[in-house]
Scaffold this motif. Structure first.
Motif, PDB file in Angstrom:
ATOM      1  N   PRO A 254       0.783  -1.233   0.000  1.00  0.00           N
ATOM      2  CA  PRO A 254       0.000   0.000   0.000  1.00  0.00           C
ATOM      3  C   PRO A 254       0.816   1.286   0.000  1.00  0.00           C
ATOM      4  N   LEU A 255       2.097   1.209   0.312  1.00  0.00           N
ATOM      5  CA  LEU A 255       2.912   2.422   0.344  1.00  0.00           C
ATOM      6  C   LEU A 255       3.942   2.448  -0.784  1.00  0.00           C
ATOM      7  N   LEU A 256       3.711   1.673  -1.825  1.00  0.00           N
ATOM      8  CA  LEU A 256       4.642   1.606  -2.939  1.00  0.00           C
ATOM      9  C   LEU A 256       4.875   2.995  -3.536  1.00  0.00           C
ATOM     10  N   GLY A 257       6.145   3.359  -3.668  1.00  0.00           N
ATOM     11  CA  GLY A 257       6.500   4.640  -4.249  1.00  0.00           C
ATOM     12  C   GLY A 257       6.477   5.801  -3.289  1.00  0.00           C
ATOM     13  N   ARG A 258       6.187   5.543  -2.028  1.00  0.00           N
ATOM     14  CA  ARG A 258       6.115   6.614  -1.038  1.00  0.00           C
ATOM     15  C   ARG A 258       7.438   6.726  -0.282  1.00  0.00           C
ATOM     16  N   THR A 259       7.652   7.888   0.313  1.00  0.00           N
ATOM     17  CA  THR A 259       8.827   8.123   1.157  1.00  0.00           C
ATOM     18  C   THR A 259       8.349   8.475   2.554  1.00  0.00           C
ATOM     19  N   ALA A 260       8.872   7.787   3.561  1.00  0.00           N
ATOM     20  CA  ALA A 260       8.405   7.971   4.933  1.00  0.00           C
ATOM     21  C   ALA A 260       9.568   8.258   5.871  1.00  0.00           C
ATOM     22  N   LEU A 261       9.330   9.118   6.845  1.00  0.00           N
ATOM     23  CA  LEU A 261      10.256   9.391   7.932  1.00  0.00           C
ATOM     24  C   LEU A 261       9.626   8.908   9.223  1.00  0.00           C
ATOM     25  N   VAL A 262      10.363   8.075   9.964  1.00  0.00           N
ATOM     26  CA  VAL A 262       9.890   7.550  11.246  1.00  0.00           C
ATOM     27  C   VAL A 262      10.848   8.008  12.334  1.00  0.00           C
ATOM     28  N   THR A 263      10.382   8.858  13.237  1.00  0.00           N
ATOM     29  CA  THR A 263      11.235   9.265  14.355  1.00  0.00           C
ATOM     30  C   THR A 263      11.159   8.210  15.458  1.00  0.00           C
ATOM     31  N   GLY A 264      12.238   8.104  16.218  1.00  0.00           N
ATOM     32  CA  GLY A 264      12.303   7.025  17.193  1.00  0.00           C
ATOM     33  C   GLY A 264      12.188   5.687  16.507  1.00  0.00           C
ATOM     34  N   GLY A 265      12.777   5.602  15.310  1.00  0.00           N
ATOM     35  CA  GLY A 265      12.538   4.451  14.452  1.00  0.00           C
ATOM     36  C   GLY A 265      13.473   3.279  14.618  1.00  0.00           C
TER      37      GLY A 265
ATOM     38  N   ILE B  90       7.124  -0.124  12.825  1.00  0.00           N
ATOM     39  CA  ILE B  90       6.488   0.678  11.779  1.00  0.00           C
ATOM     40  C   ILE B  90       7.430   0.853  10.594  1.00  0.00           C
ATOM     41  N   ALA B  91       8.697   1.133  10.865  1.00  0.00           N
ATOM     42  CA  ALA B  91       9.677   1.287   9.779  1.00  0.00           C
ATOM     43  C   ALA B  91       9.780   0.006   8.956  1.00  0.00           C
ATOM     44  N   ILE B  92       9.834  -1.144   9.612  1.00  0.00           N
ATOM     45  CA  ILE B  92       9.911  -2.423   8.916  1.00  0.00           C
ATOM     46  C   ILE B  92       8.669  -2.636   8.054  1.00  0.00           C
ATOM     47  N   ALA B  93       7.516  -2.380   8.633  1.00  0.00           N
ATOM     48  CA  ALA B  93       6.264  -2.590   7.905  1.00  0.00           C
ATOM     49  C   ALA B  93       6.153  -1.665   6.702  1.00  0.00           C
ATOM     50  N   PHE B  94       6.588  -0.418   6.857  1.00  0.00           N
ATOM     51  CA  PHE B  94       6.489   0.526   5.755  1.00  0.00           C
ATOM     52  C   PHE B  94       7.406   0.128   4.594  1.00  0.00           C
ATOM     53  N   ALA B  95       8.624  -0.303   4.914  1.00  0.00           N
ATOM     54  CA  ALA B  95       9.533  -0.750   3.861  1.00  0.00           C
ATOM     55  C   ALA B  95       8.972  -1.989   3.155  1.00  0.00           C
ATOM     56  N   ALA B  96       8.422  -2.918   3.934  1.00  0.00           N
ATOM     57  CA  ALA B  96       7.821  -4.115   3.345  1.00  0.00           C
ATOM     58  C   ALA B  96       6.619  -3.760   2.478  1.00  0.00           C
ATOM     59  N   ALA B  97       5.969  -2.631   2.804  1.00  0.00           N
ATOM     60  CA  ALA B  97       4.801  -2.188   2.041  1.00  0.00           C
ATOM     61  C   ALA B  97       5.174  -1.339   0.837  1.00  0.00           C
ATOM     62  N   GLY B  98       6.479  -1.207   0.560  1.00  0.00           N
ATOM     63  CA  GLY B  98       6.916  -0.537  -0.651  1.00  0.00           C
ATOM     64  C   GLY B  98       7.465   0.865  -0.486  1.00  0.00           C
ATOM     65  N   ALA B  99       7.553   1.356   0.747  1.00  0.00           N
ATOM     66  CA  ALA B  99       8.047   2.716   0.964  1.00  0.00           C
ATOM     67  C   ALA B  99       9.561   2.738   1.115  1.00  0.00           C
ATOM     68  N   ASP B 100      10.172   3.833   0.678  1.00  0.00           N
ATOM     69  CA  ASP B 100      11.539   4.149   1.083  1.00  0.00           C
ATOM     70  C   ASP B 100      11.445   4.830   2.446  1.00  0.00           C
ATOM     71  N   VAL B 101      12.318   4.448   3.359  1.00  0.00           N
ATOM     72  CA  VAL B 101      12.134   4.844   4.751  1.00  0.00           C
ATOM     73  C   VAL B 101      13.384   5.517   5.313  1.00  0.00           C
ATOM     74  N   ALA B 102      13.186   6.646   5.981  1.00  0.00           N
ATOM     75  CA  ALA B 102      14.239   7.302   6.745  1.00  0.00           C
ATOM     76  C   ALA B 102      13.997   6.996   8.212  1.00  0.00           C
ATOM     77  N   VAL B 103      14.996   6.403   8.858  1.00  0.00           N
ATOM     78  CA  VAL B 103      14.910   6.044  10.266  1.00  0.00           C
ATOM     79  C   VAL B 103      15.716   7.062  11.071  1.00  0.00           C
ATOM     80  N   ALA B 104      15.075   7.709  12.028  1.00  0.00           N
ATOM     81  CA  ALA B 104      15.750   8.739  12.816  1.00  0.00           C
ATOM     82  C   ALA B 104      15.639   8.447  14.300  1.00  0.00           C
ATOM     83  N   SER B 105      16.736   8.661  15.009  1.00  0.00           N
ATOM     84  CA  SER B 105      16.732   8.616  16.468  1.00  0.00           C
ATOM     85  C   SER B 105      17.990   9.297  16.961  1.00  0.00           C
TER      86      SER B 105
END
Length: 264
Positions: free
Chosen positions: A17-28, A36-51
């Motif tokens: 469901p997030l294919l082609g999306r870019t997401a930032l997860v704080t406290g990731g 959440i970061a794992i799920a978003f990447a598995a759902a097709g998003a590129d993910v920025a993990v911040a902490s």
């Protein structure tokens, strides 16, 4: 009205469901943010993990990129530092492109002997991480998203914001403020940017290691679930609120708490 073909295509799209999306997860790098970061990447998003700990973010980013084939980046950022947050957004967008999804997950809930012994330093630190940082990120990211035509913000709050106790009052007061910010930012950046919040119940994360097991067990007897949640059980709600089937959902508070709010 949606045609049958459109409905079928939309249902099939939920595999990623997030294919082609870019997401930032704080406290990731750990706890609910990590799931959440794992799920978003598995759902097709590129993910920025911040902490605050970049090494932990880098370890997760490397492993997650290898497992999913998505681009995953690591960023050191203390969300309580106002001046760090706009540069953080710049870093993420330089690396991954325009931000589509912001997850304000970073939070702290330090313990204290009594309310009378809560220091000004502790109080300010709790509000800086749980309220001030998310406010600034929503303001800055929401403005960018709205200018580009859309985006999603997801805040991770607590069921304690509706059922506070003396033992966690600065934290739950801060999360109550985050609930209020959700409504305000949904109005400010709607209709193109949606802003929602998950009211998380007790989950078995690193924070839970400080809990007294006997107290938790006694409390859980009154919950419909009769137990605390596993971190991965936050994922369904996060994917829904940030995905294509929640386009009419904004300004909402969704409880994922094992029924704790329904308990006596």
């Amino acid at each position: 009205m949606t045609s049958l073909e459109e409905a079928v295509a939309a249902a099939r799209a939920t595999d990623r469901p997030l294919l082609g999306r870019t997401a930032l997860v704080t406290g990731g790098s750990r706890g609910l943010g990590r799931e959440i970061a794992i799920a978003f990447a598995a759902a097709g998003a590129d993910v920025a993990v911040a902490s605050r700990k970049k090494d932990a973010c880098e370890a997760l980013a490397e492993e997650l990129a290898a497992a999913t084939g998505q681009r995953v980046t690591a960023h050191a950022a203390h969300v309580g530092d106002w001046g760090r947050l706009e540069p953080l957004l710049d870093e993420v967008e330089d690396a991954l492109g325009p931000l589509d999804v912001l997850v304000n997950n970073a939070g702290i809930a330090p313990t204290y002997p009594s309310l009378a012994e809560v220091s000004e330093e502790l109080f300010d630190k709790v509000f800086a991480v749980n309220v001030k940082g998310p406010f600034r990120l929503m303001a800055a990211a929401g403005r960018r998203m709205a200018a580009r035509g859309g985006g999603v913000v997801l805040n991770i709050s607590s069921m304690g914001s509706l059922r506070p106790t003396a033992g966690d009052l600065p934290y739950t007061a801060a999360k109550s403020a985050l609930n209020t910010l959700t409504a305000g930012f949904a109005q400010e950046y709607g209709p193109s940017v949606r802003v929602n919040t998950i009211l998380a119940g007790p989950f078995a994360t690193d924070i839970s290691k400080a809990w007294d097991p006997a107290v938790v067990e006694r409390m859980a007897r009154d919950w419909p679930s009769r137990r605390v949640g596993e971190p991965g059980e936050i994922v369904g709600a996060a994917l829904y609120l940030c995905g294509p089937h929640a386009t009419y959902t904004t300004g909402a508070l969704l409880a994922v708490d094992g029924g704790r709010l329904a308990a006596p």
